[in-house]
Design a protein around this motif. Structure first.
Motif, short mmCIF file in Angstrom:
data_model
loop_
_atom_site.label_atom_id
_atom_site.label_comp_id
_atom_site.label_asym_id
_atom_site.label_seq_id
_atom_site.Cartn_x
_atom_site.Cartn_y
_atom_site.Cartn_z
N GLY A 1 0.78 -1.23 0.00
CA GLY A 1 0.00 0.00 0.00
C GLY A 1 0.81 1.28 0.00
O GLY A 1 0.25 2.37 0.12
N PHE A 2 2.13 1.17 -0.16
CA PHE A 2 2.97 2.37 -0.27
C PHE A 2 2.92 2.91 -1.69
O PHE A 2 2.71 2.16 -2.65
CB PHE A 2 4.42 2.05 0.10
CG PHE A 2 4.63 1.81 1.57
CD1 PHE A 2 4.81 2.87 2.45
CD2 PHE A 2 4.66 0.51 2.07
CE1 PHE A 2 5.01 2.64 3.80
CE2 PHE A 2 4.85 0.27 3.42
CZ PHE A 2 5.02 1.34 4.29
N ASP A 3 3.13 4.22 -1.83
CA ASP A 3 3.17 4.83 -3.15
C ASP A 3 4.54 5.49 -3.35
O ASP A 3 5.45 5.32 -2.54
CB ASP A 3 2.02 5.81 -3.35
CG ASP A 3 1.99 6.91 -2.29
OD1 ASP A 3 3.07 7.28 -1.78
OD2 ASP A 3 0.89 7.41 -1.98
N ASP A 4 4.66 6.27 -4.43
CA ASP A 4 5.98 6.82 -4.77
C ASP A 4 6.35 8.06 -3.97
O ASP A 4 7.39 8.67 -4.22
CB ASP A 4 6.08 7.12 -6.27
CG ASP A 4 4.97 8.01 -6.78
OD1 ASP A 4 4.17 8.52 -5.94
OD2 ASP A 4 4.87 8.21 -8.00
N ARG A 5 5.55 8.44 -2.98
CA ARG A 5 5.98 9.51 -2.07
C ARG A 5 7.01 9.01 -1.06
O ARG A 5 7.79 9.78 -0.52
CB ARG A 5 4.78 10.06 -1.28
CG ARG A 5 3.73 10.76 -2.10
CD ARG A 5 2.53 11.08 -1.20
NE ARG A 5 1.95 9.84 -0.65
CZ ARG A 5 1.12 9.80 0.39
NH1 ARG A 5 0.80 10.92 1.02
NH2 ARG A 5 0.63 8.65 0.81
#
Length: 382
Positions: A338-342
C-alpha cells in the motif's frame, strides 16, 4: 492538529529485533490529515533513517535505540505502535519467554508517561490468542496500569481497506475519552452495496498511479547515501529505485517456468522437486507459489524476494507466451503493502526488505486513524 507519538515501541536488549512497522502506521495516520508527529523510537538504524527521511527530516524527534532507554517521552494525545511480531507469528517459535513478547510493557509505560488520551496497539492476528494479549487486557481493568482506558479489539484485513494484499492484523485501541467505531470497510472479496472488489495486483502494478513494468534488468540499488545522526546510510531511495531483480540460476528459472498463477511447488514435475520436497508432500502450500493478477497478494514477509519462502512469484505467466520467472521486486512488494511513490527508503536491499515485509499497510492505518480522529476531536466522555 492532534499530537501523535509515532512508533514508541522500539527494541529491547538481548539482541531482540525492534519494531519495523512504524513507517506504515505513521504514513496512514498522517494521510488521514488530523495528526502530526512528536516522537518516534526505532532500534534498527536503517529503519530509523527511513522514518526520518519521510517524517522527521532534521531528526528532531527520532530516538534510535532500545525503547527501555527512551526517557524523554513527549506529552501527546495519541501513542501508536506495537512490539515485534516474530514471537507471536505462526512462522516463529511462539516462545512465551521470547523477550520480544514483553515489549508491550514498555509500550504501556510510554502511554502512561505521555499522558495520552488514546493509544493504538497493532500486532499480528495471532497476538489476540497469546498470554501477552490477556495481560494487556488486564492492565486496562480496575487496578491495572491502564485502568483509566477502555480497550477495544478489532481484527482487520488490509484487503478490506483497499490494500492489494490479504493481511490480517489485531488492532487494540485504548481510550479514556470514549469508545470508537469499527473502521469502515471499503472493499470486499465479493462486493455488495457500496463496497468495491478487493484490489488485485494488475490494478496496483499496471493500472494505478505507480506503473511497474514486469520486465526488470537492474540488480543493484543506485549508489547513494545520506547522513543520519552523524553516520552514513544508503539511500534515500525512491520507489522506482527499488524495482530490482535478483540473479537466478538456470535451474531455478526452469522451476519457476513450470508454475502457473495459483500453483506452487506441488505442481512441479518430480525431476524438478528438491529431494526434501519429494519426502514431504503436505503443508507449505504457498512455497514456490505464483501470485495471480486479479487477486490481492498473500501477506508480504521479510524475504518476499525468495520464491522458496512463499507465494512470491510474479503473476505474469502465459503458457507459450511471455513469462516473468522471478520473485516480486522490492518496489512491487512495497506497492502490495500500500505504499506509493511519495515514500523514501534507506538501507541495504536486505534492510529495506525487512522494513517492507514488517510494515503496516498505510491504507489500513489510515482507516484506523479515521475512527481515532473522530473520537479525539469529539472528546466527550463515556
Amino acid at each position: 492538529m492532534v499530537r501523535l507519538a509515532c512508533g514508541c515501541v522500539g527494541g529491547t536488549l538481548h539482541h531482540a529485533r525492534s519494531l519495523r512497522r512504524l513507517r506504515g502506521l505513521t504514513r496512514g495516520f498522517l494521510d488521514e490529515g488530523s495528526f502530526d508527529t512528536a516522537g518516534a523510537v526505532e532500534k534498527d538504524f536503517a529503519a530509523a533513517a527511513t522514518y526520518a527521511a519521510n517524517f522527521d527530516p532534521i531528526a528532531a524527534h527520532t530516538f534510535v535505540g532500545d525503547i527501555a532507554d527512551y526517557r524523554d517521552v513527549p506529552r501527546v494525545d495519541l501513542v501508536i505502535g506495537g512490539p515485534p511480531c516474530q514471537g507471536f507469528s505462526a512462522l516463529g517459535r511462539r516462545d512465551p519467554d521470547d523477550v520480544r513478547n514483553q515489549l508491550w510493557r514498555e509500550f504501556v509505560r510510554v502511554v502512561r508517561e505521555s499522558d495520552a488520551q488514546m493509544f493504538v496497539f497493532e500486532n499480528v492476528d495471532r497476538f489476540a490468542r497469546t498470554p501477552e494479549f490477556e495481560l494487556l487486557r488486564r492492565a486496562a481493568h480496575a487496578g491495572g496500569e491502564l485502568s483509566e482506558f477502555r480497550t477495544q479489539v478489532f481484527r482487520l484485513n488490509a484487503a478490506d481497506f483497499g490494500t492489494p494484499q490479504k493481511r490480517i492484523r489485531t488492532i487494540v485501541i485504548g481510550s479514556r475519552i470514549g469508545s470508537v467505531a469499527e473502521p469502515v470497510q471499503t472493499h470486499a472479496k465479493v462486493p455488495v452495496g457500496a463496497l468495491s472488489r478487493w484490489r488485485g495486483l494488475r490494478e496496483a502494478f499496471l493500472e494505478g498511479p505507480v506503473r511497474l513494468e514486469p520486465e526488470v534488468r537492474e540488480v543493484w540499488l543506485p549508489e547513494s547515501t545520506v547522513d543520519f545522526q552523524g553516520e552514513s546510510v544508503e539511500g534515500a531511495f525512491k520507489l522506482h529505485d527499488l524495482h530490482l531483480t535478483r540473479q537466478y540460476d538456470l535451474t531455478s528459472e526452469i522451476r519457476y517456468a513450470h508454475i502457473a498463477p495459483g500453483q506452487s511447488r506441488f505442481h512441479l514435475p518430480d525431476e524438478l522437486q528438491y529431494p526434501c520436497w519429494r519426502r514431504h508432500t503436505k503443508g507449505a502450500g504457498d512455497v514456490l507459489g505464483r501470485l495471480e493478477w486479479d487477486k490481492p497478494a498473500v501477506t508480504m514477509r521479510t524475504e518476499f524476494f525468495r520464491p522458496e519462502k512463499g507465494r512470491f512469484l510474479h503473476p505474469q505467466w502465459e503458457n507459450g507466451g511471455v513469462q516473468i520467472n522471478r520473485a516480486l521486486t522490492h518496489a512491487e512488494a512495497a506497492v502490495a503493502q500500500g505504499f506509493d511513490d511519495r515514500h523514501m527508503w534507506c538501507g541495504s536491499k536486505a534492510a529495506i526488505a525487512r522494513q517492507i515485509g514488517n510494515a503496516v499497510p498505510p491504507p489500513l492505518a489510515e482507516a484506523v486513524a479515521g475512527v481515532v480522529a473522530q473520537r479525539l476531536t469529539a472528546g466527550d466522555g463515556y
